[in-house]
Design a protein around this motif. Structure first.
Motif, PDB file in Angstrom:
ATOM      1  N   LEU A   1       0.826  -1.217   0.000  1.00  0.00           N
ATOM      2  CA  LEU A   1       0.000   0.000   0.000  1.00  0.00           C
ATOM      3  C   LEU A   1       0.860   1.267   0.000  1.00  0.00           C
ATOM      4  N   ARG A   2       2.054   1.186   0.574  1.00  0.00           N
ATOM      5  CA  ARG A   2       2.986   2.334   0.480  1.00  0.00           C
ATOM      6  C   ARG A   2       3.292   2.627  -0.988  1.00  0.00           C
ATOM      7  N   GLY A   3       3.512   1.558  -1.739  1.00  0.00           N
ATOM      8  CA  GLY A   3       3.805   1.733  -3.162  1.00  0.00           C
ATOM      9  C   GLY A   3       2.612   2.262  -3.935  1.00  0.00           C
ATOM     10  N   VAL A   4       1.432   1.758  -3.624  1.00  0.00           N
ATOM     11  CA  VAL A   4       0.215   2.246  -4.283  1.00  0.00           C
ATOM     12  C   VAL A   4       0.097   3.754  -4.067  1.00  0.00           C
ATOM     13  N   GLU A   5       0.325   4.164  -2.837  1.00  0.00           N
ATOM     14  CA  GLU A   5       0.187   5.582  -2.506  1.00  0.00           C
ATOM     15  C   GLU A   5       1.205   6.437  -3.274  1.00  0.00           C
ATOM     16  N   ARG A   6       2.454   5.983  -3.301  1.00  0.00           N
ATOM     17  CA  ARG A   6       3.490   6.792  -3.949  1.00  0.00           C
ATOM     18  C   ARG A   6       3.342   6.809  -5.451  1.00  0.00           C
ATOM     19  N   ALA A   7       2.975   5.666  -6.011  1.00  0.00           N
ATOM     20  CA  ALA A   7       2.943   5.586  -7.474  1.00  0.00           C
ATOM     21  C   ALA A   7       1.731   6.292  -8.068  1.00  0.00           C
ATOM     22  N   HIS A   8       0.689   6.473  -7.275  1.00  0.00           N
ATOM     23  CA  HIS A   8      -0.574   6.937  -7.856  1.00  0.00           C
ATOM     24  C   HIS A   8      -1.146   8.096  -7.072  1.00  0.00           C
ATOM     25  N   PRO A   9      -0.719   9.303  -7.388  1.00  0.00           N
ATOM     26  CA  PRO A   9      -1.160  10.467  -6.618  1.00  0.00           C
ATOM     27  C   PRO A   9      -2.655  10.718  -6.700  1.00  0.00           C
ATOM     28  N   GLU A  10      -3.320  10.117  -7.678  1.00  0.00           N
ATOM     29  CA  GLU A  10      -4.769  10.309  -7.782  1.00  0.00           C
ATOM     30  C   GLU A  10      -5.509   9.458  -6.747  1.00  0.00           C
ATOM     31  N   LEU A  11      -4.764   8.605  -6.038  1.00  0.00           N
ATOM     32  CA  LEU A  11      -5.357   7.813  -4.959  1.00  0.00           C
ATOM     33  C   LEU A  11      -4.786   8.262  -3.620  1.00  0.00           C
ATOM     34  N   ARG A  12      -5.567   8.070  -2.561  1.00  0.00           N
ATOM     35  CA  ARG A  12      -5.081   8.300  -1.201  1.00  0.00           C
ATOM     36  C   ARG A  12      -5.149   6.982  -0.448  1.00  0.00           C
ATOM     37  N   VAL A  13      -4.262   6.836   0.506  1.00  0.00           N
ATOM     38  CA  VAL A  13      -4.274   5.617   1.318  1.00  0.00           C
ATOM     39  C   VAL A  13      -4.326   5.979   2.793  1.00  0.00           C
ATOM     40  N   ASP A  14      -5.284   5.409   3.490  1.00  0.00           N
ATOM     41  CA  ASP A  14      -5.314   5.477   4.951  1.00  0.00           C
ATOM     42  C   ASP A  14      -4.650   4.184   5.436  1.00  0.00           C
ATOM     43  N   HIS A  15      -3.383   4.315   5.848  1.00  0.00           N
ATOM     44  CA  HIS A  15      -2.613   3.112   6.169  1.00  0.00           C
ATOM     45  C   HIS A  15      -3.105   2.442   7.438  1.00  0.00           C
ATOM     46  N   ASP A  16      -3.589   3.250   8.356  1.00  0.00           N
ATOM     47  CA  ASP A  16      -4.107   2.712   9.595  1.00  0.00           C
ATOM     48  C   ASP A  16      -5.266   1.767   9.339  1.00  0.00           C
ATOM     49  N   GLN A  17      -6.191   2.239   8.538  1.00  0.00           N
ATOM     50  CA  GLN A  17      -7.403   1.465   8.286  1.00  0.00           C
ATOM     51  C   GLN A  17      -7.330   0.686   6.979  1.00  0.00           C
ATOM     52  N   ARG A  18      -6.231   0.844   6.266  1.00  0.00           N
ATOM     53  CA  ARG A  18      -6.114   0.159   4.977  1.00  0.00           C
ATOM     54  C   ARG A  18      -7.293   0.444   4.049  1.00  0.00           C
ATOM     55  N   ILE A  19      -7.508   1.728   3.863  1.00  0.00           N
ATOM     56  CA  ILE A  19      -8.535   2.176   2.927  1.00  0.00           C
ATOM     57  C   ILE A  19      -7.822   2.908   1.798  1.00  0.00           C
ATOM     58  N   ILE A  20      -8.173   2.583   0.564  1.00  0.00           N
ATOM     59  CA  ILE A  20      -7.656   3.321  -0.579  1.00  0.00           C
ATOM     60  C   ILE A  20      -8.844   4.065  -1.171  1.00  0.00           C
ATOM     61  N   TYR A  21      -8.664   5.351  -1.441  1.00  0.00           N
ATOM     62  CA  TYR A  21      -9.816   6.139  -1.884  1.00  0.00           C
ATOM     63  C   TYR A  21      -9.401   7.226  -2.853  1.00  0.00           C
ATOM     64  N   ARG A  22     -10.375   7.710  -3.593  1.00  0.00           N
ATOM     65  CA  ARG A  22     -10.136   8.791  -4.544  1.00  0.00           C
ATOM     66  C   ARG A  22      -9.616  10.010  -3.815  1.00  0.00           C
ATOM     67  N   ALA A  23      -8.638  10.661  -4.403  1.00  0.00           N
ATOM     68  CA  ALA A  23      -8.088  11.867  -3.778  1.00  0.00           C
ATOM     69  C   ALA A  23      -9.164  12.923  -3.599  1.00  0.00           C
ATOM     70  N   ASP A  24     -10.195  12.894  -4.445  1.00  0.00           N
ATOM     71  CA  ASP A  24     -11.230  13.933  -4.361  1.00  0.00           C
ATOM     72  C   ASP A  24     -12.474  13.450  -3.607  1.00  0.00           C
ATOM     73  N   ALA A  25     -12.343  12.360  -2.840  1.00  0.00           N
ATOM     74  CA  ALA A  25     -13.499  11.876  -2.074  1.00  0.00           C
ATOM     75  C   ALA A  25     -13.715  12.739  -0.840  1.00  0.00           C
ATOM     76  N   PRO A  26     -14.954  12.913  -0.365  1.00  0.00           N
ATOM     77  CA  PRO A  26     -16.181  12.472  -1.024  1.00  0.00           C
ATOM     78  C   PRO A  26     -16.593  13.432  -2.132  1.00  0.00           C
ATOM     79  N   VAL A  27     -17.241  12.896  -3.146  1.00  0.00           N
ATOM     80  CA  VAL A  27     -17.755  13.734  -4.226  1.00  0.00           C
ATOM     81  C   VAL A  27     -19.166  14.172  -3.832  1.00  0.00           C
ATOM     82  N   THR A  28     -19.287  15.462  -3.625  1.00  0.00           N
ATOM     83  CA  THR A  28     -20.552  15.974  -3.100  1.00  0.00           C
ATOM     84  C   THR A  28     -21.716  15.655  -4.028  1.00  0.00           C
ATOM     85  N   GLY A  29     -22.774  15.128  -3.428  1.00  0.00           N
ATOM     86  CA  GLY A  29     -23.986  14.865  -4.192  1.00  0.00           C
ATOM     87  C   GLY A  29     -23.991  13.538  -4.918  1.00  0.00           C
ATOM     88  N   LYS A  30     -22.835  12.886  -4.971  1.00  0.00           N
ATOM     89  CA  LYS A  30     -22.755  11.599  -5.664  1.00  0.00           C
ATOM     90  C   LYS A  30     -22.842  10.471  -4.639  1.00  0.00           C
TER      91      LYS A  30
END
Ligand SMILES: Nc1ncnc2c1ncn2[C@@H]1O[C@H](COP(=O)(O)OP(=O)(O)O)[C@@H](O)[C@H]1O
Ligand SMILES: Nc1ncnc2c1ncn2[C@@H]1O[C@H](COP(=O)(O)OP(=O)(O)O)[C@@H](O)[C@H]1O
Ligand SMILES: [Mg+2]
Ligand SMILES: [Mg+2]
Ligand SMILES: [Mg+2]
Ligand SMILES: [Mg+2]
Lengths: 215, 333, 333, 215
Positions: free
Chosen positions: B16-45
């Motif tokens: 997951l460290r690699g996922v985070e570094r290689a892909h800036p369009e994603l975010r990683v919460d390492h504590d909870q092991r959640i990978i999510y869109r950098a722009d989350a949450p998308v309002t109204g969606k």
């Protein structure tokens, strides 16, 4: 006959944790045959976390200790066994009625509540080839022995023997729940990993109370 | 065991460290092991959440991005993530229109997602719905068992629902849509070799040089039967026949034909399999109108493949074609 | 040998049937084993041609499409294609502005492309230039040998030159650009296992359970040395150290960090390797500004990885970011 | 001493094709050790195509036959050996001077032209551990024997022995050309696959001319 207090429960959990650690490879090998080869790792991860929590946040009474154990398992295990073992302990907690030491009948009632929690979470029936096949005969044997006036230590020994029998009885079964059910008939002739860890759980309870000795 | 790792116990965390570094369009919460869109949450969606055990890469994190998922939870290798992760991820992707849990049908995943929904209901007033994906015809469908596994159908379900979510459809509509795509989809897989779970360090099952497993799962579960090794043509038949027997794919609509690699099978062979499967569909009067070929839902280093058919009516076809920008599926943007 | 095929002798031909059916945006000349853009030739654009032996999928056909190559020639597994194929492909992609041959540096490929250029010169008046890609630092660079192999650098070379070709740059400019990207790039690879060439039916080399090969090629050529198996961290050092020793990647420009899978290594491990490599670059003052992680230049079913660094100045960065629509690389369209 | 006519050349090619077919696995195994495990398949694909072409489009004279053979190899083999063996035959063709039967000296001259073609295509030098290490001593031995007045059959036997020696001499060498050069020092102690097939080529020539017998 002594009631089961926080120390007794801790002893139980530690004994279970060490037999899981010891049997980790066996549990994983059983799961490799009819599942996905992680039951040993799952249970060991969970029970290591449970033992760590015992030290980090000591509980004051049985209900708190059981609840904490359930929460830790739910949070750290995942897979099928995490919610099932987690629910087991979470449901035991309220069944203690807040007592600081559980009389044999209360301990038995709490164990049964835990087992019912497993059923309500996983919807297993007897003969589905799951941990329930070890747990159900164990609580039945426990109630029967206590009803016949046996002391708790003896009654838990009987429960443990019944759990072992239930575990062994999973061997010929065709699985209907969990990952092993995907194998259809090929799941027969294999011992269920969850029933195996569940038998260790009951054996650990028997050992923990036996160690406690007469009052 | 031959793997690129430091310690099996840290594999998922370090990956997951690699996922985070290689892909800036994603975010990683390492504590909870959640990978999510950098722009989350998308309002109204409506937020779309999935996840499961690790070891199926690019599933699940490879399906996060505009036009598909908002977040996924990563479990240990082949082990469902836990309710805390899912509850936290639910909060992260809640843009005010509710959150849809897309759950691959495994006992562990279903129970953990159930508990997560209970947690979320207790802690927040986010509307949560869950749809279970269960497309694997190798397993008999029955009320008395764990039911069918969720496998390849997750790709069209998550893609199509993702596109519909971008259009602003409601939580209920999206849940219905997910069920519809799932109902329209069937999968069947096979293995030439077992995978090796890092924590175990040896193959989950032993498969002699002249045998293969038909009807496998994606966690190294052995298949429904073990048969002598066969040609690609014969293997295609063993996979396609049960798909067509289980559901009618003929008629007006075309299908998505998805030939999935299990991890160690080269594209050279997957394209050959695609040709064999397509030829069988031709004979059966089933018309592939869209294709996907490659390792999308893998089982670590297993050699083998699975075939997924998903019936696409005009609405589904448009949603499949809509722009998507994830690591694994990307077009139109 | 466990592979999805009918007969090793027909593997490439039958796989191309699948490529054709699955991907309507590509065309296949089965006689000559040429895969090309459905819209080739693009009038006024320099045609970009590459290719090589099969077994490296998604290279080479996975790099065909707007913003990258116009056509590739497919050889037998690990065997360079022949001049007739290349000459015919040169005609197919000649849009009037000349054709650039992007040749991966292997004796066979270089000689066959040479003969193709001779043929093309004899038969047509198409302007043809050839640029040789040679980035593999495992091999000593010398005038007296076959020189360095072409490996991972082909991805940035073909992508960047592809983008520039869409802009209408001339044949000479594109050849210069290709040389510049190649000069800016270095690669180094390792194998945990050998691949199995289908026609041979057994692994090319035997690698004991506790050993690995460092400095391998992409055709199952054994590496420069065999060493005991090590952690991902140590492997990252063995790959990065020779890259940085061979060329300076510090200074103003950032680099593309490309962690490539050899075929059977899961993404889970490749992302972990990415994190390890990135950490080493941090220490060395090299700044990854773009990333690519996955199996792009494979060696059939080999387990292992390679690392490519490509220095990207502003011009190269813009061209890397430009829209591309191929099977393997796709963004912006 | 008979000259080599179209029939003799055909015999040569057929003999070479059958020894390549027989030795295919050996050639591939040699290539697996220091290359990419395809030399046997490559040569066999090429020589099968050459023999097919003999039947499909019979050639009228040596030059046409050699040219056709070279073209077929270039078109069907690929890799390093395709252009090299292809160029070998393509360059032999004009060196025949259009004769319908090649006198020993002309045959030798054509062979040397072929070998020079290999060098101009592949830039190999003696000791680079390539097919040239078998071919060069072969044409040298051939010229020497013919110069000493030996009949062609004997001279080709000497050439074949020299090719075998040249092939064996590749074993200790560190490769400087072709795929084996990537291995650096690890390429030593292995016999070069191309030198091995080249020795078969010369042996086939010797056998073809020997079969032809005295005039
Ligand atoms: N529905 C269920 N009810 C009770 N026990 C179950 C159920 N499903 C699975 N199990 C138990 O869980 C065990 C497997 O646990 P584990 O391997 O840790 O999880 P997973 O199957 O998710 O990998 C099985 O051996 C079985 O005893
Ligand atoms: N530059 C060269 N000059 C002469 N012979 C060469 C050269 N490069 C390679 N060879 C010969 O080609 C042989 C390998 O042929 P083959 O395996 O068919 O092709 P590839 O190396 O492309 O797989 C080597 O063993 C060597 O004898
Ligand atoms: Mg399991
Ligand atoms: Mg599991
Ligand atoms: Mg080759
Ligand atoms: Mg070779």
């Amino acid at each position: 006959m002594a009631a089961v207090d926080v120390d007794g429960l801790e002893r139980w959990l530690r004994l279970f944790a060490s037999s899981v650690a010891e049997q980790q490879d066996t549990l994983t090998a059983l799961d490799a045959a009819i599942g996905d080869a992680d039951h040993g790792a799952n249970m060991n991860r969970g029970m290591t976390a449970v033992v760590d929590a015992l030290a980090a946040t000591p509980a004051d009474d049985p209900a708190a200790l059981l609840k904490q154990t359930g929460m830790v398992l739910v949070r750290s295990v995942g897979g099928a066994s995490g919610p099932l073992y987690g629910t087991f302990f979470l449901r035991m907690a309220p069944a203690t009625g807040g007592a600081s030491a559980l009389e044999p009948e209360v301990f038995a009632k709490a164990l049964r509540a835990g087992v019912e929690g497993v059923v309500s979470r996983g919807k297993a029936e007897l003969g589905d080839k799951t941990m329930y096949d070890a747990l159900a005969p164990a609580v039945d044997a426990l109630d029967a022995a206590l009803g016949a006036g046996d002391p708790l230590a003896d009654a838990l020994r009987a429960a443990s023997a019944a759990a072992d029998q239930g575990r062994d009885a999973t061997i010929p079964l065709v699985a209907r729940k969990g990952r092993a059910s995907y194998l259809g008939d090929r799941s027969a002739d294999h011992q269920d990993p969850g029933a195996t860890s569940a038998a260790l759980l009951i054996a650990a309870a028997a050992a923990a109370v036996a160690e406690q000795g007469p009052p | 065991m031959k793997k690129l790792l430091n310690d099996p116990a840290n594999l998922v965390a370090e990956s997951l460290r690699g996922v985070e570094r290689a892909h800036p369009e994603l975010r990683v919460d390492h504590d909870q092991r959640i990978i999510y869109r950098a722009d989350a949450p998308v309002t109204g969606k409506v937020g779309l959440l999935s996840g499961g055990g690790s070891g199926h890469e690019p599933a699940h994190a490879g399906f996060i991005g505009p036009g598909m998922l908002d977040a996924v939870c990563a479990g240990e290798v082949f082990t469902s993530p836990v309710p805390d992760q899912m509850a936290e991820a639910t909060k992260k992707v809640d843009g005010g229109a509710g959150v849809l849990h897309l759950v691959w049908n495994y006992t562990g995943d279903v129970m953990n997602f159930d508990m997560a929904a209970e947690l979320a209901a207790a802690e927040t007033d986010t509307a949560v719905e869950a749809v279970v994906i269960n497309d694997d015809v190798a397993v008999e469908d029955s009320l008395f068992t764990a039911g069918r596994r969720g496998t390849g159908a997750a790709v069209p379900v998550e893609k199509i629902v993702g596109a519909a979510a971008e259009q602003g459809r409601s939580l209920t509509e999206l849940a219905d849509l997910a069920r519809r795509v799932n109902d329209n989809s069937r999968s069947m897989g096979m293995a030439l070799t077992s995978c090796t779970v890092p924590a175990k360090g040896s193959p989950t099952f032993d498969l002699p040089e002249n045998e293969m497993e038909i009807g496998i799962g994606i966690h190294g579960e052995p298949g429904r039967r073990r048969v002598p090794i066969a040609t690609a043509r014969e293997i295609a038949e063993m996979l396609v026949e049960p798909l067509l027997a289980d559901r009618d794919f003929t008629g007006g609509d075309g299908v998505l034909l998805f030939v999935n690699g299990m991890g160690a099978t080269p594209m050279l062979e997957l394209h050959l399999m695609y040709a064999e499967v397509a030829a069988l569909l031709d004979k059966a009067g089933v018309v592939p109108v869209r294709s996907l070929v490659g390792p999308y839902v893998t089982s670590l280093d297993m050699a083998g493949c699975s075939v997924t058919l998903a019936r696409l009516d005009d609405d589904l076809l448009r949603l499949w074609d809509a722009p998507v920008a994830t690591l694994a599926l990307r077009w139109g943007m």
